[in-house]
Design a protein around this motif. Structure first.
Motif, PDB file in Angstrom:
ATOM      1  N   HIS A 130       1.001  -1.320  -0.047  1.00 45.50           N
ATOM      2  CA  HIS A 130      -0.179  -0.079  -0.029  1.00 45.50           C
ATOM      3  C   HIS A 130       0.662   1.247   0.070  1.00 45.50           C
TER       4      HIS A 130
ATOM      5  N   ASP B 134      -1.188  -9.678   2.201  1.00 46.39           N
ATOM      6  CA  ASP B 134      -1.551  -8.558   2.625  1.00 46.39           C
ATOM      7  C   ASP B 134      -2.856  -8.820   3.430  1.00 46.39           C
ATOM      8  N   CYS B 135      -3.872  -9.818   2.926  1.00 47.82           N
ATOM      9  CA  CYS B 135      -4.856 -10.326   3.921  1.00 47.82           C
ATOM     10  C   CYS B 135      -4.468 -10.507   5.206  1.00 47.82           C
TER      11      CYS B 135
ATOM     12  N   GLN C 172      -3.877  -7.356   7.084  1.00 47.38           N
ATOM     13  CA  GLN C 172      -5.172  -6.794   7.289  1.00 47.38           C
ATOM     14  C   GLN C 172      -5.797  -7.353   8.448  1.00 47.38           C
TER      15      GLN C 172
ATOM     16  N   TRP D 170      -4.057  -4.844  11.263  1.00 49.91           N
ATOM     17  CA  TRP D 170      -4.860  -3.507  11.191  1.00 49.91           C
ATOM     18  C   TRP D 170      -6.239  -3.669  11.535  1.00 49.91           C
TER      19      TRP D 170
ATOM     20  N   THR E 214      -8.619  -4.971   9.681  1.00 48.04           N
ATOM     21  CA  THR E 214      -9.593  -4.513   8.942  1.00 48.04           C
ATOM     22  C   THR E 214      -9.923  -5.990   8.261  1.00 48.04           C
TER      23      THR E 214
ATOM     24  N   PRO F 110     -10.396  -8.266   5.182  1.00 45.31           N
ATOM     25  CA  PRO F 110      -9.807  -8.125   3.722  1.00 45.31           C
ATOM     26  C   PRO F 110     -10.855  -8.123   2.666  1.00 45.31           C
TER      27      PRO F 110
END
Lengths: 239, 243
Positions: B172, B194-195, B198, B202, B204, B206
């Motif tokens: 990102h 990245d998933c 996340q 983070w 969040t 995905p």
């Protein structure tokens, strides 16, 4: 008992086998292993395949077991019949113990886990490996591997037993025991295809013989006759 | 059983399942944090989320690729489904990866990333990651079996993926959102790494439709490969034995 009134369990029909090796693709790339071989295997019989090294014996067994597919021709196996190929240095996993290898081999031949476990004591006893049975196979000698391989196949059930040279290893005591074990199985309606250079064993164990040379069948029929032709040819070519 | 054998080969045995990923992370941390001064926040955790999961993929697929050829002995004796060999490698890797995941969770908690609701998304993420590994393992094993030369390309491919999947850089932070999109779209590994971050770091959720798409792709590939390998079982045996 004549073979004709028995059921055919496996049949090779005009089978040719060749493959292309990558290294010299240009000139001699294609290897012809078998040329137009037809033969029938009857239920319960013991068929010997004899011939010199490189004649195509092992390939014939691999085709029979369905490991390889013929380039031309058909291999017909009776539906549901299981075939297992035995040879020196069976596909052991060297880091695993003899026990685990035996379980694995039995299961790969179609036994359930429980059946495989049930065979174990018999396998351990017959192979006479003793404490080595629990040791990794990589510590085994060639003879010990052969014992394990032979016993595993002998004690687990397969419909067609394909034996490649395996009876000719091991010490004299085990060999005679193995032969006796084989004879018992043969009497018990086991269908066997037997590849060996030990002609005395062939004579003692087999009903019928096929002589393969250069990928083609030179003689087929009663053991004594085929062996005679084969030994004649050997003495002719080797002065 | 192979796991047991694997562990018995080394003095440190099972300990290597934890030690090896840790050492990898250590090497990467040294290079990218100490020497190159990465500006990524929580770089150690960031790196571990990426590297530990990437090792799973790369080791399993590399080993699986050679698995059919390495089992020549068995293939010469039995007509067994050739997909069994890569599958068993992947299965073994799953058990080893469990150790790596536990390690990751422990480190996360120690560094103050308390388990939150988004951690539940790990279940589908790990599943999709697993499917990706199976698909690539089957493809790799077949390719190496048919043309042995592919085994030379696989380490190269793994190194390529190592650099392009955002293990030590944040996908990102590329500056250009279009580039981020492109990397994530083209490289499913970058997406799955990245998933993980996340969900774990983070808090969040995905991109679920993207995840489902990757899963679908992997499932189709697996199905196709299994059918193909079943049909060409004897061909693969011939190739494994004669090439």
């Amino acid at each position: 008992m004549s073979p004709s009134d028995r059921q055919v369990i496996l049949e090779l029909e005009h089978v040719s086998h060749s493959y292309r090796s990558r290294r010299d693709t240009f000139e001699h790339g294609v290897h012809h292993i078998l040329r137009d071989v037809s033969l029938k295997l009857y239920e319960g019989e013991t068929l010997a395949i004899i011939g010199r090294n490189g004649a195509g014996k092992t390939t014939t067994l691999q085709l029979m077991a369905g490991i390889l597919a013929p380039s031309r021709g058909v291999v017909r196996r009776r539906p549901g019949a299981s075939a297992s190929l035995l040879s020196i240095g069976l596909g052991f996993r060297p880091d695993l113990s003899g026990r685990n290898n035996a379980i694995l081999a039995a299961m790969l031949q179609g036994a359930s886990r429980r059946q495989a476990l049930a065979y174990l004591d018999e396998i351990k006893e017959f192979s006479e490996l003793g404490d080595s049975f629990e040791e990794p196979v990589k510590t085994y000698s060639t003879g010990m591997r052969a014992r394990l391989g032979f016993t595993t196949a002998l004690k687990t059930h397969v419909d067609i037993l394909l034996i490649d040279e395996i009876l000719s290893v091991g010490d004299a005591a085990f060999r005679s025991k193995a032969e006796a074990g084989m004879r018992e199985r043969i009497a018990g309606e086991q269908t066997v295809v037997f590849v060996s250079h030990a002609l005395a064993q062939v004579r003692a164990l087999c009903d019928r013989a096929v002589w393969i040379e250069g990928g083609a069948i030179l003689a087929e029929g009663e053991v004594g006759e085929v062996l005679e032709k084969y030994t004649d040819s050997l003495s002719n070519t080797a002065p | 059983m192979a796991l047991r054998a694997d562990a018995s080969r080394f003095y440190l045995g099972y300990l290597w399942w934890l030690l090896e990923p840790l050492l990898w992370v250590g090497v990467f941390y040294l290079v990218f944090s100490v020497i190159l001064k990465s500006r990524q926040d929580d770089f150690l955790i960031f790196l571990m989320c990426g590297k530990l999961t990437f090792i799973w993929f790369s080791k399993a697929v590399s080993q699986a690729s050679n698995s059919i050829v390495a089992s020549r002995g068995l293939i010469a004796k039995l007509d067994i489904p050739k997909s069994l060999f890569p599958m068993s490698v992947v299965q073994e890797s799953l058990y080893k990866q469990a150790a790596a995941f536990i390690l990751l969770f422990v480190v996360l908690v120690v560094f103050g990333f308390a388990p939150s609701g988004t951690w539940w998304w790990l279940v589908p993420i790990i599943l999709v990651n697993y499917l990706m590994i199976v698909a690539c393992a089957l493809v790799g094993a077949s390719l190496v079996c048919i043309v042995r030369d592919f085994s030379m390309l696989i380490p190269l491919g793994m190194t390529f993926l190592l650099f392009t999947s955002g293990i030590f850089w944040n996908v990102h932070d590329l500056g250009d959102p279009a580039k981020t999109e492109l990397v994530l779209a083209l490289n499913p590994i970058a997406f799955i790494l990245d998933c993980y971050r996340q969900a774990l770091m983070w808090n969040t959720v995905p991109d679920l439709s993207h995840l489902a798409l990757v899963a679908l792709g992997a499932v189709l590939l697996i199905g196709g490969m299994l059918a193909l390998m079943r049909r060409s079982s004897q061909y693969l045996a011939l190739k494994a034995l004669t090439a």
